[in-house]
Design a protein around this motif. Structure first.
Motif, PDB file in Angstrom:
ATOM      1  N   GLN A  69      -4.583  14.734  -0.367  1.00 16.49           N
ATOM      2  CA  GLN A  69      -4.613  16.058   0.265  1.00 16.49           C
ATOM      3  C   GLN A  69      -5.413  16.022   1.554  1.00 16.49           C
ATOM      4  N   ILE A  70      -5.083  15.043   2.377  1.00 21.93           N
ATOM      5  CA  ILE A  70      -5.682  14.995   3.708  1.00 21.93           C
ATOM      6  C   ILE A  70      -4.531  14.976   4.710  1.00 21.93           C
ATOM      7  N   SER A  71      -4.857  15.035   5.980  1.00 16.23           N
ATOM      8  CA  SER A  71      -3.767  15.154   6.941  1.00 16.23           C
ATOM      9  C   SER A  71      -3.112  13.798   7.207  1.00 16.23           C
ATOM     10  N   VAL A  72      -1.882  13.843   7.633  1.00 10.30           N
ATOM     11  CA  VAL A  72      -1.107  12.634   7.889  1.00 10.30           C
ATOM     12  C   VAL A  72      -1.776  11.790   8.975  1.00 10.30           C
ATOM     13  N   THR A  87      -4.708   9.702   7.725  1.00 15.68           N
ATOM     14  CA  THR A  87      -4.269   8.531   6.973  1.00 15.68           C
ATOM     15  C   THR A  87      -3.752   7.452   7.919  1.00 15.68           C
ATOM     16  N   LYS A  88      -2.998   7.915   8.898  1.00 12.38           N
ATOM     17  CA  LYS A  88      -2.418   6.998   9.863  1.00 12.38           C
ATOM     18  C   LYS A  88      -3.529   6.236  10.585  1.00 12.38           C
ATOM     19  N   ARG A  89      -4.553   6.982  10.953  1.00  9.78           N
ATOM     20  CA  ARG A  89      -5.657   6.365  11.689  1.00  9.78           C
ATOM     21  C   ARG A  89      -6.376   5.337  10.814  1.00  9.78           C
ATOM     22  N   ALA A  90      -6.576   5.672   9.525  1.00  6.70           N
ATOM     23  CA  ALA A  90      -7.237   4.736   8.608  1.00  6.70           C
ATOM     24  C   ALA A  90      -6.446   3.431   8.556  1.00  6.70           C
ATOM     25  N   TYR A  91      -5.119   3.531   8.439  1.00  5.77           N
ATOM     26  CA  TYR A  91      -4.276   2.338   8.354  1.00  5.77           C
ATOM     27  C   TYR A  91      -4.310   1.559   9.664  1.00  5.77           C
ATOM     28  N   GLU A  92      -4.328   2.301  10.758  1.00  7.81           N
ATOM     29  CA  GLU A  92      -4.349   1.632  12.060  1.00  7.81           C
ATOM     30  C   GLU A  92      -5.621   0.811  12.244  1.00  7.81           C
ATOM     31  N   GLU A  93      -6.727   1.389  11.815  1.00  6.94           N
ATOM     32  CA  GLU A  93      -8.003   0.654  11.938  1.00  6.94           C
ATOM     33  C   GLU A  93      -7.978  -0.592  11.061  1.00  6.94           C
ATOM     34  N   LEU A  94      -7.440  -0.440   9.848  1.00  5.80           N
ATOM     35  CA  LEU A  94      -7.368  -1.586   8.931  1.00  5.80           C
ATOM     36  C   LEU A  94      -6.480  -2.683   9.514  1.00  5.80           C
ATOM     37  N   GLU A  95      -5.427  -2.261  10.188  1.00  2.84           N
ATOM     38  CA  GLU A  95      -4.506  -3.228  10.767  1.00  2.84           C
ATOM     39  C   GLU A  95      -5.190  -3.967  11.919  1.00  2.84           C
ATOM     40  N   LYS A  96      -5.935  -3.198  12.701  1.00  9.49           N
ATOM     41  CA  LYS A  96      -6.652  -3.788  13.841  1.00  9.49           C
ATOM     42  C   LYS A  96      -7.635  -4.847  13.353  1.00  9.49           C
ATOM     43  N   GLU A  97      -8.285  -4.547  12.217  1.00  6.46           N
ATOM     44  CA  GLU A  97      -9.260  -5.486  11.680  1.00  6.46           C
ATOM     45  C   GLU A  97      -8.618  -6.631  10.914  1.00  6.46           C
ATOM     46  N   GLY A  98      -7.305  -6.584  10.793  1.00 12.10           N
ATOM     47  CA  GLY A  98      -6.595  -7.696  10.173  1.00 12.10           C
ATOM     48  C   GLY A  98      -6.498  -7.625   8.659  1.00 12.10           C
ATOM     49  N   PHE A  99      -6.814  -6.492   8.066  1.00 12.87           N
ATOM     50  CA  PHE A  99      -6.741  -6.386   6.607  1.00 12.87           C
ATOM     51  C   PHE A  99      -5.330  -6.103   6.105  1.00 12.87           C
ATOM     52  N   ILE A 100      -4.585  -5.355   6.898  1.00 11.91           N
ATOM     53  CA  ILE A 100      -3.227  -5.046   6.430  1.00 11.91           C
ATOM     54  C   ILE A 100      -2.210  -5.318   7.533  1.00 11.91           C
ATOM     55  N   ASP A 101      -0.959  -5.499   7.105  1.00 12.46           N
ATOM     56  CA  ASP A 101       0.148  -5.659   8.047  1.00 12.46           C
ATOM     57  C   ASP A 101       1.108  -4.504   7.862  1.00 12.46           C
ATOM     58  N   LEU A 160       0.862  -1.190   0.000  1.00  5.28           N
ATOM     59  CA  LEU A 160       0.000   0.000   0.000  1.00  5.28           C
ATOM     60  C   LEU A 160       0.895   1.236   0.000  1.00  5.28           C
ATOM     61  N   PRO A 161       0.406   2.345  -0.521  1.00  2.00           N
ATOM     62  CA  PRO A 161       1.236   3.557  -0.474  1.00  2.00           C
ATOM     63  C   PRO A 161       1.541   3.926   0.971  1.00  2.00           C
ATOM     64  N   SER A 162       2.674   4.587   1.196  1.00  2.00           N
ATOM     65  CA  SER A 162       3.034   4.968   2.561  1.00  2.00           C
ATOM     66  C   SER A 162       2.023   5.979   3.084  1.00  2.00           C
ATOM     67  N   ILE A 163       1.966   6.081   4.394  1.00  2.00           N
ATOM     68  CA  ILE A 163       1.015   6.996   5.026  1.00  2.00           C
ATOM     69  C   ILE A 163       1.167   8.406   4.465  1.00  2.00           C
ATOM     70  N   ARG A 164       2.415   8.861   4.355  1.00  2.00           N
ATOM     71  CA  ARG A 164       2.652  10.235   3.941  1.00  2.00           C
ATOM     72  C   ARG A 164       2.382  10.463   2.447  1.00  2.00           C
ATOM     73  N   THR A 165       2.648   9.425   1.646  1.00  2.00           N
ATOM     74  CA  THR A 165       2.332   9.553   0.217  1.00  2.00           C
ATOM     75  C   THR A 165       0.821   9.634   0.024  1.00  2.00           C
ATOM     76  N   LEU A 166       0.113   8.763   0.737  1.00  2.00           N
ATOM     77  CA  LEU A 166      -1.340   8.751   0.600  1.00  2.00           C
ATOM     78  C   LEU A 166      -1.938  10.089   1.045  1.00  2.00           C
ATOM     79  N   ALA A 167      -1.404  10.612   2.165  1.00  2.00           N
ATOM     80  CA  ALA A 167      -1.891  11.900   2.669  1.00  2.00           C
ATOM     81  C   ALA A 167      -1.713  12.968   1.602  1.00  2.00           C
ATOM     82  N   LYS A 168      -0.546  12.954   0.942  1.00  2.00           N
ATOM     83  CA  LYS A 168      -0.252  13.952  -0.076  1.00  2.00           C
ATOM     84  C   LYS A 168      -1.179  13.783  -1.281  1.00  2.00           C
ATOM     85  N   GLU A 169      -1.340  12.523  -1.713  1.00  2.00           N
ATOM     86  CA  GLU A 169      -2.159  12.271  -2.895  1.00  2.00           C
ATOM     87  C   GLU A 169      -3.615  12.671  -2.653  1.00  2.00           C
TER      88      GLU A 169
END
Lengths: 288, 125, 242
Positions: B47-50, B53-67, B36-45
């Motif tokens: 145009q949302i805050s870092v 994005t971080k929180r979105a990834y954290e939730e996905l990780e908690k649910e077991g979708f991403i590592d 997946l794109p890095s947190i900071r790249t995704l934020a830039k693409e």
């Protein structure tokens, strides 16, 4: 996580204005927006951080270090844009760059040249003939040309057209790709912030109303609209600044879940923008 | 990967990002092990805050979708087939219950609804 | 600090050029006018013109910086405020000396090139004359600069000038008061006047008594005054809100 800016109980007294017990911190790698109406104390806070004015109390730590004891080291890592950049009007941008660049050991000339090019700035034209937007662009170019770890900007977007504001945002996102870089900026044009800021600090009348992550703010704050009959002592506790009219009231809450419980289904809940939050908080401030 | 953010949506932005990545994993558009794109790249693409994005990834990780692999970034997690199917079934269920809710509002009875469903089901064939 | 001094000359070079032309021009006019209209150089007036020209030209850096509100720029750069003060003293003193040198050169040229000679030049161009002028100029500068660092340019200069004028006025006022009081109480204040006069005479006669050591003494006193002035300025500037 390390804090790049840590401010505790900061105080500054003026004859007609006091900055009271200001505390907030900005973790490394993030963006904080300082918002508030004109005269709320945003510039005072930034000037205190830069040690341009003396504090009357409290402490400021930048990069974990006392901001006066390590002043030179700290400032070499800061890119600073002042709200009305004052450059010598009879000099051109190249001369001004020649004055400022030697003070930074890691000044990067190619970066400066590319920014000047990107911003369409003339190097040989005297500053007096620059528009306000151009002067601001020049200040931003200078601030971004020495690989600063912390960018501090006071009202950087005022006087800039929307097109350049977007460009600046892109530039800042580019900068943030490096997770060691942090940004603090003040503004009263909140739409710029709603995109990039991770943390928002709202100041009214020299006092911090809140300093929280933007997501948290948008989760808890909302615009509440409903009939005037819903307002009573009990429900008013959850509202910050109420605008009542003949046909109903409009207000702001910072506790959305409680409001839903207390007011029942007869209200309309809208997303609150930063501007709404600023407006209603100020309303309450003035009537309290 | 495709992510579109609606500022007018009442859903918080981190949830919109999470949902869209999730649905692309479930639909198979994103495969196991895909970076997946890095947190900071995704934020830039986007145009949302870092932090969002971080929180979105954290939730996905908690649910077991991403590592998250330290230093390398985020990857679509190894999904077991059962788990994925379950997730997919859950989205079907969610959508159906939404349809049922709307139907009830309009006063459509169970029989008519079933009929509608079977017609739709056959049309898809 | 070197960059801070260099910057003064980058910023002000055009003004400095103007000064370099203006100073000899004004000086020449003053010399010619005095010799032709008054029949000779009046040392008092010429000294006043010299001081005015030198001090005014040394404030060009502070003036231009203040007009551009440049204090803010330098204070936000990675330099200590004390370095800003040191640099300011250095370039201002340098400018005083350069301006004074220009005036001396103009005098020399008027004597040797245009043959406009005058007995007063003997004193003005002597080692004693030049030393006392430079001493005086540096003392005035050390006196004004702390005011400027305390109150910013406009207010600082005004405060310094008012203080100086008060000093100057205080002498005749003091004399007048003494005379007036003398009339009322018939008390012999002349004694104090005489004492003051004796002290002044003693100071003036010092060079003759001390010879070459007088210059050393003057050098030490001036250095001390400048040193104290710098310490005050740093203290004031460190605490000033920009």
């Amino acid at each position: 996580m390390e804090n790049v800016i840590e401010i505790q109980n900061l105080r500054k007294n003026y004859d007609d204005f006091t900055l009271k017990d200001v505390s907030f911190s900005l973790p490394e790698g993030y963006v904080m927006g300082l918002i508030g109406p004109n005269g709320a104390g945003k510039t005072t806070i930034i000037k205190l951080i830069m040690n341009l004015i003396m504090k009357n109390g409290g402490g400021i730590k930048i990069f974990g270090k006392n901001h006066t004891e390590h002043e030179v080291e700290i400032k070499s890592r800061i890119g600073f844009v002042y709200d009305t950049p004052n450059y010598y009007e009879h000099l051109n941008l190249k001369q001004i760059k020649n004055i400022i660049a030697p003070f930074y050991s890691n000044w990067d000339e190619p970066v400066f040249v590319s920014l000047v090019d990107k911003f369409d700035l003339p190097l040989k034209k005297i500053i007096r003939k620059f528009s306000r937007g151009m002067v601001m662009k020049a200040a931003i170019a200078i601030a971004l040309s020495h690989h600063a770890d912390l960018i501090i900007m006071d009202e950087p977007t005022s006087g800039l057209d929307p097109v350049f504001r977007r460009e600046l945002l892109d530039l800042l996102y580019e900068l943030l790709q490096n997770e060691k870089k942090s940004i603090l900026f003040s503004t009263h044009i909140t739409s710029d912030l709603e995109r990039i800021a991770d943390y928002i600090t709202l100041i009214l009348d020299g006092k911090i109303i809140f300093s929280r992550s933007k997501d948290e703010i948008f989760e808890n704050y909302a615009i509440v609209k409903g009939g005037n009959e819903l307002l009573n002592e009990e429900t008013k506790k959850y509202l910050k600044g109420i605008r009542t009219g003949e046909f109903g009231f409009e207000s702001l809450t910072d506790n959305l879940s409680e409001v839903k419980k207390k007011f029942g289904p007869d209200i309309v809940i809208d997303r609150a923008s930063l501007e709404d939050i600023m407006y209603y908080s100020n309303l309450r401030n003035n009537h309290a | 990967m495709k992510i579109i953010i609606a500022n007018s949506s009442p859903d918080p932005i981190y949830e919109q990002v999470g949902k869209q990545i999730k649905s692309q994993i479930i639909s198979g558009d994103l495969d196991e092990g895909d970076a997946l794109p890095s947190i900071r790249t995704l934020a830039k693409e986007l145009q949302i805050s870092v932090i969002t994005t971080k929180r979105a990834y954290e939730e996905l990780e908690k649910e077991g979708f991403i590592d998250t692999v330290g230093g390398k970034g985020c990857f679509v997690a190894m999904q077991n087939k059962e788990f994925l199917k379950e997730k997919k079934m859950k989205t079907v269920e969610e959508k159906l219950s939404e349809a049922v809710k709307d139907a009830k509002k309009l006063g459509v009875n169970m029989k008519d609804l079933k009929e509608m469903l079977s017609i739709l089901y056959n049309e898809e064939e | 600090m070197l960059d801070l001094i260099k910057k003064d000359f980058i910023v002000c070079w055009i003004f400095l050029l103007g000064i370099a032309i203006l100073i000899p021009f004004i000086t020449t006019i003053a010399i010619v006018a005095m010799i032709e209209d008054f029949g000779g150089l009046i040392i008092g007036i010429f000294t006043f013109i010299t001081i005015a020209l030198c001090i005014a030209s040394s404030f060009i850096f502070i003036g231009v910086d203040t007009a551009s509100n440049a204090d803010m720029i330098y204070a936000s750069l990675p330099v200590k405020r004390s370095a800003i003060v040191y640099a300011r003293y250095f370039s201002s003193m340098l400018q005083v000396i350069v301006s004074f040198t220009l005036i001396i050169l103009t005098c020399l040229s008027s004597v040797y090139v245009f043959n406009k000679s005058d007995p007063a030049f003997e004193l003005l161009l002597s080692l004693r004359g030049i030393t006392s002028m430079i001493t005086f100029l540096l003392l005035i500068l050390s006196f004004i600069l702390p005011f400027v660092f305390k109150f910013a340019f406009g207010k600082g200069i005004t405060a310094a000038l008012i203080t100086q004028i008060c000093f100057v006025i205080s002498v005749p006022v003091f004399k007048f008061l003494m005379k007036a009081l003398n009339g009322i109480w018939e008390f012999d204040f002349a004694f104090f006047t005489k004492l003051l006069n004796d002290i002044l005479k003693w100071i003036i006669s010092l060079p003759r008594v001390l010879g070459i050591y007088a210059y050393l003494l003057i050098f030490i006193i001036v250095s001390m005054m400048i040193f104290i002035s710098i310490i005050l300025s740093v203290r004031f500037y460190n605490r000033r809100d920009l």
